[in-house]
Design a protein around this motif. Structure first.
Motif, mmCIF file in Angstrom:
data_model
loop_
_atom_site.group_PDB
_atom_site.id
_atom_site.type_symbol
_atom_site.label_atom_id
_atom_site.label_comp_id
_atom_site.label_asym_id
_atom_site.label_seq_id
_atom_site.Cartn_x
_atom_site.Cartn_y
_atom_site.Cartn_z
ATOM 1 N N ASN A 189 22.001 39.285 42.150
ATOM 2 C CA ASN A 189 21.567 40.610 41.695
ATOM 3 C C ASN A 189 20.436 40.533 40.679
ATOM 4 O O ASN A 189 20.123 41.510 40.000
ATOM 5 C CB ASN A 189 22.758 41.367 41.089
ATOM 6 N N MET A 190 19.823 39.360 40.595
ATOM 7 C CA MET A 190 18.749 39.157 39.629
ATOM 8 C C MET A 190 17.484 39.919 40.062
ATOM 9 O O MET A 190 17.076 39.827 41.231
ATOM 10 C CB MET A 190 18.458 37.659 39.523
ATOM 11 N N PRO A 191 16.847 40.663 39.169
ATOM 12 C CA PRO A 191 15.600 41.373 39.510
ATOM 13 C C PRO A 191 14.533 40.379 39.966
ATOM 14 O O PRO A 191 14.303 39.350 39.333
ATOM 15 C CB PRO A 191 15.202 42.047 38.199
ATOM 16 N N GLY A 192 13.898 40.685 41.071
ATOM 17 C CA GLY A 192 12.877 39.794 41.604
ATOM 18 C C GLY A 192 13.454 38.582 42.308
ATOM 19 O O GLY A 192 12.709 37.641 42.626
ATOM 20 N N GLY A 193 14.759 38.577 42.548
ATOM 21 C CA GLY A 193 15.421 37.443 43.176
ATOM 22 C C GLY A 193 15.327 37.441 44.693
ATOM 23 O O GLY A 193 14.511 38.153 45.297
ATOM 24 N N ALA A 194 16.195 36.640 45.311
ATOM 25 C CA ALA A 194 16.143 36.423 46.755
ATOM 26 C C ALA A 194 16.397 37.687 47.559
ATOM 27 O O ALA A 194 15.934 37.812 48.696
ATOM 28 C CB ALA A 194 17.156 35.335 47.145
ATOM 29 N N LEU A 195 17.126 38.642 46.989
ATOM 30 C CA LEU A 195 17.506 39.845 47.734
ATOM 31 C C LEU A 195 16.700 41.081 47.350
ATOM 32 O O LEU A 195 16.892 42.153 47.939
ATOM 33 C CB LEU A 195 19.000 40.139 47.523
ATOM 34 N N SER A 196 15.815 40.927 46.391
ATOM 35 C CA SER A 196 15.121 42.103 45.863
ATOM 36 C C SER A 196 14.267 42.802 46.920
ATOM 37 O O SER A 196 14.276 44.039 47.023
ATOM 38 C CB SER A 196 14.264 41.710 44.660
ATOM 39 N N GLN A 197 13.504 42.057 47.721
ATOM 40 C CA GLN A 197 12.630 42.661 48.723
ATOM 41 C C GLN A 197 13.436 43.368 49.816
ATOM 42 O O GLN A 197 13.036 44.430 50.305
ATOM 43 C CB GLN A 197 11.734 41.589 49.349
ATOM 44 N N ILE A 198 14.549 42.781 50.185
ATOM 45 C CA ILE A 198 15.392 43.418 51.207
ATOM 46 C C ILE A 198 15.948 44.724 50.662
ATOM 47 O O ILE A 198 15.964 45.749 51.365
ATOM 48 C CB ILE A 198 16.543 42.480 51.613
ATOM 49 N N ARG A 199 16.373 44.714 49.431
ATOM 50 C CA ARG A 199 16.937 45.926 48.826
ATOM 51 C C ARG A 199 15.888 47.027 48.667
ATOM 52 O O ARG A 199 16.201 48.221 48.753
ATOM 53 C CB ARG A 199 17.552 45.580 47.471
ATOM 54 N N ILE A 200 14.648 46.640 48.427
ATOM 55 C CA ILE A 200 13.595 47.641 48.300
ATOM 56 C C ILE A 200 13.439 48.397 49.610
ATOM 57 O O ILE A 200 13.268 49.628 49.618
ATOM 58 C CB ILE A 200 12.261 46.972 47.877
ATOM 59 N N PHE A 201 13.492 47.671 50.711
ATOM 60 C CA PHE A 201 13.347 48.337 52.010
ATOM 61 C C PHE A 201 14.578 49.169 52.350
ATOM 62 O O PHE A 201 14.463 50.327 52.759
ATOM 63 C CB PHE A 201 13.099 47.294 53.109
ATOM 64 N N ASP A 202 15.781 48.565 52.187
ATOM 65 C CA ASP A 202 17.010 49.290 52.503
ATOM 66 C C ASP A 202 18.179 48.622 51.773
ATOM 67 O O ASP A 202 18.637 47.542 52.174
ATOM 68 C CB ASP A 202 17.269 49.283 54.013
ATOM 69 N N PRO A 203 18.670 49.243 50.702
ATOM 70 C CA PRO A 203 19.780 48.654 49.935
ATOM 71 C C PRO A 203 21.032 48.409 50.775
ATOM 72 O O PRO A 203 21.842 47.528 50.448
ATOM 73 C CB PRO A 203 20.055 49.704 48.853
ATOM 74 N N ALA A 204 21.182 49.155 51.870
ATOM 75 C CA ALA A 204 22.375 48.992 52.705
ATOM 76 C C ALA A 204 22.374 47.679 53.473
ATOM 77 O O ALA A 204 23.403 47.301 54.059
ATOM 78 C CB ALA A 204 22.476 50.166 53.682
ATOM 79 N N MET A 205 21.242 46.983 53.480
ATOM 80 C CA MET A 205 21.163 45.707 54.214
ATOM 81 C C MET A 205 21.859 44.574 53.473
ATOM 82 O O MET A 205 22.070 43.493 54.035
ATOM 83 C CB MET A 205 19.693 45.332 54.457
#
Length: 241
Positions: A189-205
């Protein structure tokens, strides 16, 4: 008086030299009883020495077995530790589960046609980023859709599917990692981490949850090496020359 006592003691003393001469003064039935109960000092001493040697051998064997048992335990513990490190053993413990799934979002393209945005699909690089981030954050074991990640594990896309060690997996992709659940959860859940770009497009992913106890399977892929050879220790190399 002293002389008489000494003479009587000398007569009474039965040694190896006097045994045969003294037996001549006994009756036949007495000689039989004495011979039957007679203990040969030399044979007795030999028996004592043999028993002593056997006891010493027994002690040596027990000590050797004890040392071998300790050495075997150390070797076995080391082997199990190496197998666990290589991912060849089933392991369990706390950690996190990261679920990645394709998005249902679509884009409207030219002429009003509906098109699938590449960002709406989970790719191999997304899985690699998550796995690397988890390992970097202290994960001790990771499995992706039930496939244990080992040193030779590969992730790649073929069309719309992802291959893990040449085995197809499909969305949703569940990455399970064993380690400190708080640390791993924070890393995901770190800002700018491995999941940040995916969450920007769709947090449900993306879904990340702490797990109190879970079990990961052992690595089942091949461990055979065709080209890589183990290098002998320096001392063995010198001895071989």
């Amino acid at each position: 008086m002293c002389l008489l006592l000494g003479f009587m003691i000398s007569l009474a003393w039965v040694g190896k030299e006097t045994r045969n001469s003294r037996s001549a003064f006994l009756r036949a039935d007495q000689r039989v009883r004495v011979s039957e109960a007679l203990v040969d000092p030399e044979a007795y001493e030999q028996s004592v020495n043999e028993v002593k040697k056997l006891q010493e051998e027994k002690t040596k064997l027990e000590n050797a077995l004890s040392r071998n048992g300790t050495d075997s335990k150390v070797l076995n513990d080391s082997l199990q530790e190496m197998k666990s490190f290589a991912g060849l053993t089933e392991v369990e413990g706390p950690g996190v589960a990261v679920t990645l799934r394709d998005s249902g979002k679509t884009d409207t393209g030219f002429g009003g046609q509906v098109a699938t945005n590449p960002d709406s699909v989970i790719h191999d690089q997304d899985v690699v980023h998550v796995v690397n981030e988890l390992f970097a954050s202290g994960a001790e074991a990771i499995a992706v859709n039930g496939h244990r990640v080992a040193g030779t594990t590969s992730f790649r896309c073929v069309g719309t599917t992802i291959l893990v060690n040449d085995v197809k997996i499909a969305s949703p992709i569940v990455v399970r990692a064993l380690g400190d659940s708080d640390t791993l959860f924070g890393a995901m859940n770190m800002p700018g981490g491995a999941l940040s770009q995916i969450r920007i497009f769709d947090p449900a992913m993306v879904q990340v949850e702490k797990v109190q106890m879970m079990r990961l399977p052992a690595y089942t892929g091949t461990t055979a090496k065709k080209w890589a050879k183990v290098v002998a220790p320096p001392q063995e190399s010198k001895a071989a020359k």
